[in-house]
Each structure stands twice: as structure tokens, then as C-alpha cells.
Write a protein that holds these residues in place. Sequence first.
Motif, PDB file in Angstrom:
ATOM      1  N   SER A  27       0.824  -1.214   0.000  1.00 62.80           N
ATOM      2  CA  SER A  27       0.000   0.000   0.000  1.00 62.80           C
ATOM      3  C   SER A  27       0.855   1.259   0.000  1.00 62.80           C
ATOM      4  N   THR A  28       1.990   1.231   0.687  1.00 63.39           N
ATOM      5  CA  THR A  28       2.849   2.422   0.701  1.00 63.39           C
ATOM      6  C   THR A  28       3.332   2.761  -0.700  1.00 63.39           C
ATOM      7  N   LEU A  29       3.811   1.754  -1.407  1.00 60.62           N
ATOM      8  CA  LEU A  29       4.367   1.991  -2.730  1.00 60.62           C
ATOM      9  C   LEU A  29       3.290   2.290  -3.765  1.00 60.62           C
ATOM     10  N   SER A  30       2.159   1.599  -3.686  1.00 59.92           N
ATOM     11  CA  SER A  30       1.090   1.851  -4.662  1.00 59.92           C
ATOM     12  C   SER A  30       0.476   3.229  -4.459  1.00 59.92           C
ATOM     13  N   LEU A  31       0.412   3.706  -3.220  1.00 58.47           N
ATOM     14  CA  LEU A  31      -0.086   5.064  -2.981  1.00 58.47           C
ATOM     15  C   LEU A  31       0.877   6.102  -3.553  1.00 58.47           C
ATOM     16  N   ILE A  32       2.177   5.847  -3.451  1.00 66.97           N
ATOM     17  CA  ILE A  32       3.150   6.752  -4.068  1.00 66.97           C
ATOM     18  C   ILE A  32       2.948   6.783  -5.575  1.00 66.97           C
ATOM     19  N   ARG A  33       2.688   5.631  -6.176  1.00 68.11           N
ATOM     20  CA  ARG A  33       2.432   5.566  -7.624  1.00 68.11           C
ATOM     21  C   ARG A  33       1.214   6.412  -8.000  1.00 68.11           C
ATOM     22  N   GLN A  34       0.210   6.420  -7.138  1.00 64.89           N
ATOM     23  CA  GLN A  34      -0.998   7.195  -7.412  1.00 64.89           C
ATOM     24  C   GLN A  34      -0.796   8.688  -7.161  1.00 64.89           C
ATOM     25  N   MET A  35      -0.047   9.019  -6.119  1.00 62.82           N
ATOM     26  CA  MET A  35       0.105  10.415  -5.705  1.00 62.82           C
ATOM     27  C   MET A  35       1.048  11.188  -6.620  1.00 62.82           C
ATOM     28  N   PHE A  36       2.042  10.522  -7.159  1.00 59.28           N
ATOM     29  CA  PHE A  36       3.070  11.202  -7.953  1.00 59.28           C
ATOM     30  C   PHE A  36       3.048  10.653  -9.377  1.00 59.28           C
ATOM     31  N   ARG A  37       2.283  11.307 -10.240  1.00 65.62           N
ATOM     32  CA  ARG A  37       2.158  10.869 -11.632  1.00 65.62           C
ATOM     33  C   ARG A  37       3.318  11.365 -12.489  1.00 65.62           C
ATOM     34  N   ASP A  38       3.881  12.522 -12.137  1.00 60.20           N
ATOM     35  CA  ASP A  38       5.000  13.061 -12.898  1.00 60.20           C
ATOM     36  C   ASP A  38       6.230  12.171 -12.667  1.00 60.20           C
ATOM     37  N   PRO A  39       6.890  11.703 -13.745  1.00 61.15           N
ATOM     38  CA  PRO A  39       8.004  10.759 -13.582  1.00 61.15           C
ATOM     39  C   PRO A  39       9.127  11.266 -12.690  1.00 61.15           C
ATOM     40  N   THR A  40       9.511  12.533 -12.836  1.00 62.19           N
ATOM     41  CA  THR A  40      10.608  13.068 -12.033  1.00 62.19           C
ATOM     42  C   THR A  40      10.220  13.122 -10.567  1.00 62.19           C
ATOM     43  N   GLN A  41       9.004  13.604 -10.283  1.00 62.80           N
ATOM     44  CA  GLN A  41       8.544  13.645  -8.903  1.00 62.80           C
ATOM     45  C   GLN A  41       8.424  12.241  -8.319  1.00 62.80           C
ATOM     46  N   ARG A  42       7.936  11.297  -9.138  1.00 64.08           N
ATOM     47  CA  ARG A  42       7.763   9.936  -8.636  1.00 64.08           C
ATOM     48  C   ARG A  42       9.107   9.304  -8.288  1.00 64.08           C
ATOM     49  N   ARG A  43      10.119   9.519  -9.137  1.00 64.84           N
ATOM     50  CA  ARG A  43      11.440   8.965  -8.834  1.00 64.84           C
ATOM     51  C   ARG A  43      11.987   9.548  -7.528  1.00 64.84           C
ATOM     52  N   THR A  44      11.794  10.830  -7.331  1.00 65.55           N
ATOM     53  CA  THR A  44      12.257  11.454  -6.093  1.00 65.55           C
ATOM     54  C   THR A  44      11.526  10.871  -4.892  1.00 65.55           C
ATOM     55  N   ALA A  45      10.203  10.703  -5.016  1.00 62.97           N
ATOM     56  CA  ALA A  45       9.417  10.141  -3.918  1.00 62.97           C
ATOM     57  C   ALA A  45       9.834   8.705  -3.619  1.00 62.97           C
ATOM     58  N   ILE A  46      10.056   7.906  -4.667  1.00 65.30           N
ATOM     59  CA  ILE A  46      10.480   6.515  -4.460  1.00 65.30           C
ATOM     60  C   ILE A  46      11.889   6.472  -3.880  1.00 65.30           C
ATOM     61  N   ALA A  47      12.748   7.419  -4.266  1.00 68.94           N
ATOM     62  CA  ALA A  47      14.091   7.479  -3.686  1.00 68.94           C
ATOM     63  C   ALA A  47      14.015   7.761  -2.186  1.00 68.94           C
ATOM     64  N   ILE A  48      13.112   8.660  -1.788  1.00 70.52           N
ATOM     65  CA  ILE A  48      12.921   8.942  -0.362  1.00 70.52           C
ATOM     66  C   ILE A  48      12.387   7.705   0.355  1.00 70.52           C
ATOM     67  N   TRP A  49      11.426   7.035  -0.285  1.00 75.52           N
ATOM     68  CA  TRP A  49      10.866   5.795   0.273  1.00 75.52           C
ATOM     69  C   TRP A  49      11.949   4.727   0.424  1.00 75.52           C
TER      70      TRP A  49
END
Length: 516
Positions: free
Chosen positions: A130-152
Motif C-alpha cells: 500500500s505504501t508503494l502503490s499510494l506513491i504511484r498514485q500520488m506522484f504521476r509526474d516521472p521526475t517527482q515519482r522517482r524522487t518520492a520513491i528514492a525517499i521511500w
Amino acid sequence: MIDTLTDSTATSPARAGWREWAALPVLVLAVVLLAIDATVLSLAVPALSRDLAPTATELLWIGDVYSFALAGLLVTMGTLADRIGRKRMLLMGAVAFGAASVFAAFAPTAGMLILARALLGVAAATLMPSTLSLIRQMFRDPTQRRTAIAIWSAGASAGAALGPIVGGALLERFSWGSVFLINVPVMIVMVVAGAFLLRESRDPRPGRLDVLSAALSIVAVVGVVFAIKELATHGVSWLAAAVVVVGVIAGVVFVRRQRTLAVPLIDLELFRNRAFSGSVLADLIGVLGFSGMIFFLSQYFQLVRGYGPLEAGLRELPAALASVVVVVIVSRVVGRLGMGRAIATGLLVGAAGLVLLAVAEGADSYLWLAGALALVGLGVGLAVTLTTDAVVSAVPPRKAGAASAVSETAYELGVALGIALLGSLQVVVYRLVLDVPSSVSPQTAAAVRESLASATAAIGGSDAPQAVEVLQHAQHAFTIGMQTTAVIAAVIMSVAAIVAWRVIPSTRVDASARRR
């Protein structure tokens, strides 16, 4: 208000706003805590053994049942989250994790503690996808998503490194139950903050959950993980062979069933996507090398260099701190190199760190070891961040839970394989190099040959010259084993880098072209 997200890009902004970034720490907090919980228990084993007097078998189950439940249920829980709602699953998992933590902290017997640890594994399996799938939903922009996943991802690495530090600090002042009670206030914060900041999301066309597929996936994954741990602990046995056969049969039946279902638990067509399949493999191998290193390094710092648990944990921090740097550089690296070459570069940097670790062991200054750990943390952190991004980006947002579960299952298998395979290799080298004088008593010699930990327990407190010499031989043999294992892990990661370079596409993809 429930905001049910669909595949349409028109229903969500292209870039995340303040609410998404404010909600991200809630999700990172979950993975930090779960990573701490996975590593902190080992320090509490002596204290809980005094209080609960578990048998050797019970002690193994206390340590292992958590990972069995977690790994086995990830796919089912990730798919279930797509159906009933990721936010709901996250909050339910947080409440369950807090309750199971209280149960574990006050468990009156070893059997009750095993049950509590199993419930913790179930709750963790509910939380993680759920943590990772919510990040996928919250951050649609690829650059923002990579940054969010890097923090995760940095949160997971930091949690693993903080486990021994937190555990050491707690156990110096409180009972062994404190390593579980620390979870409760964190989960309360998660539930309260998550209820306000997270938006609900689910698959608008979920289909029916196939219970038989879920059962088959559990048997297959638990069978493999159990067999790996059995081989690492007891060597080749009929039990391990039987469990492997059962797990493989369940896996084959699972795969065949997915091909016949209109709504499969896992869409096997995803594995035809080179970015998806290559990233899953690279993730597993990268984690394999990293987890094996951390497992040996904790013993090395305590049993060879003589540090206490808290100081040993602090010495491992460079790997976690370096993984934080990934947050800053990940988008630039993938923008310059492309996904496949960036993942390969991360794995090669990690491999270089492992080689330096093997060489730096003999250095007088700790700085060489710190530099080696930083390289490993930076390289593996970059590779894991990008492989995770590639996996969750390869599916439409409505299937984010199932894809996240595949990524997390690869991670858990990598951890199990790293400890089992590299652990077995280290033991083999240790026993080959070890030279025990014939004058040592048979009982002591058996303890020394078993492991450095048992050697230290058997003769570590003796001042007799022969005992000191034998212990030094054992420490030298352990160090040789660790160096050999680090080099072989580096070779494995280098092979994974070649696979990533050749298999995972490196073309830059515009955000608008991504599958929605």
C-alpha cells in the motif's frame, strides 16, 4: 472524501502538490519502522531467551515466522488493496501492526511470541504494497515519482541501519519487550496523519479475487523462503527438499492458472515487458548482495572488532546515509543515462563498494570501511530506487498494488537469498580456513567449528593463552570468509549490471507517453 482514481489523466493533476508531499512522510515512516522491526529482534534474543526459555526450534521460529508471513502474503495483500482501497489497507495494517506489537511485547511464552510475530508479518504484508502503490498514485509526474520513491527507498535503508542502534539503545535501559512497544506510538501517528492527508484510491474495475490463486501464491513463496532458510540453517535435508518440491508445484500451478483467468491475480504479460522483468531481477540481485553484506558486517564489528551493539550499528550508518544522497541525484542520473544504464551503473558502484570492503578490512583506519559502505549504500540505493520505479511504472495506476507486491516480493526473496546463500558460503570458507589445535577439547573444538559466535561464547571470556590464540584464529577465518563472500557478491552484482544494461531499455520516455 474518497477520491477513486482511474486511468484517466484528466482526473488527477500532472504534478503533485503540497498535500502529496505532506503525506509522503507517513508512507516513509511505515517502511522505516518495518525495516527497523526486521533487524532489531536479533539484539533482543539473549534477553528474551532468559525470560521465555525458548527451545532452539522455537527461537528459529521467533526469528523466521515474520518473514514467512510477510513474503507469502505480499501478492495477495497488494491485489486486495487494489480492490478495497490502498488507504484503507494501509490504515488497517497500521492498527493491526500496533496491536500485534503490544501482544509481542507482553507475550508470556515462546509460543505466544511466535504467534505475535506471525501476526506482525501479516500486518506488514498489508502495509508494504500500500505504501508503494499510494506513491504511484500520488506522484504521476516521472521526475517527482522517482524522487518520492528514492525517499521511500532511503527510508527502508535507513530503517535497516537504525535497527541495531535503536535496539541497542532500548535494551541498555529496558526489557526486550521495548523493541516491540516502540512501534505503537509510531503507528498512532501514522493512522492519525494518514487519515487526514492520504486520498483513497482503488481499481475501478477490480474483478473477482481468485482465492485459489491467492492460496497458491502463498504456498509457492513461503515454500521457497522456508527452504532457503532451512538450507542456510541446517544444510541439505529431506524437509528442505520436500518443501521446495511443494513450492515449485504450487508455483507452476499458479502460473498456469493465471493464464486462464479473465482477471488474474498477477498479469503474467507484464513479464514480457523488458523494463518490468529486468527490473524485478536486478532488484532481487541487488538486495541479495546488500543484505548479505549487512548480515556479516554486524557480526564482524561485534565479534572481530569488539564493538558493542550500539557502536556496531553506528559504524554501519555510512551505507544508510549514502542512500539518502540518491534522493538528490536520481533524476539527473536517469536523465543522463536512461533507466537501464542508470540501474547498471548503480549495481556496478555497489559492486565496487563490496570489493573495497574486502580490501579495506585490513586497514588501520575505519575511514576505508566507511567509504566502502558509502559506495555500497549509494549504488544499491540508486539501483533499488530505479528498479522499483520501473516496476510500478510499467502498469496502469489501477494495478499499482499488484505491481508493488511483485517488487516487494523480489525484495524479500533477495533478503532471504542473500543471508542464506552468502551465509552458507561464508560458513564454508570459515571452516576451510579454520585451524583448531588438536590439544583443544572436543566440545570446545566443535563450538569453534560451528561459527565465530559459538566460538566467542565458548572461549571468549578465557584469558588462557591457548584460548586467546584459538579465538584469534577463528576471527581470522571469519574475516577471510567475509572478504571472499564480499568479492563473490560483487561478481553477482556485476552480472546483474550487465543484464540490466542489456535488457532494461535506456531510452528516455516522455511523461505523456507513459501508460496511464
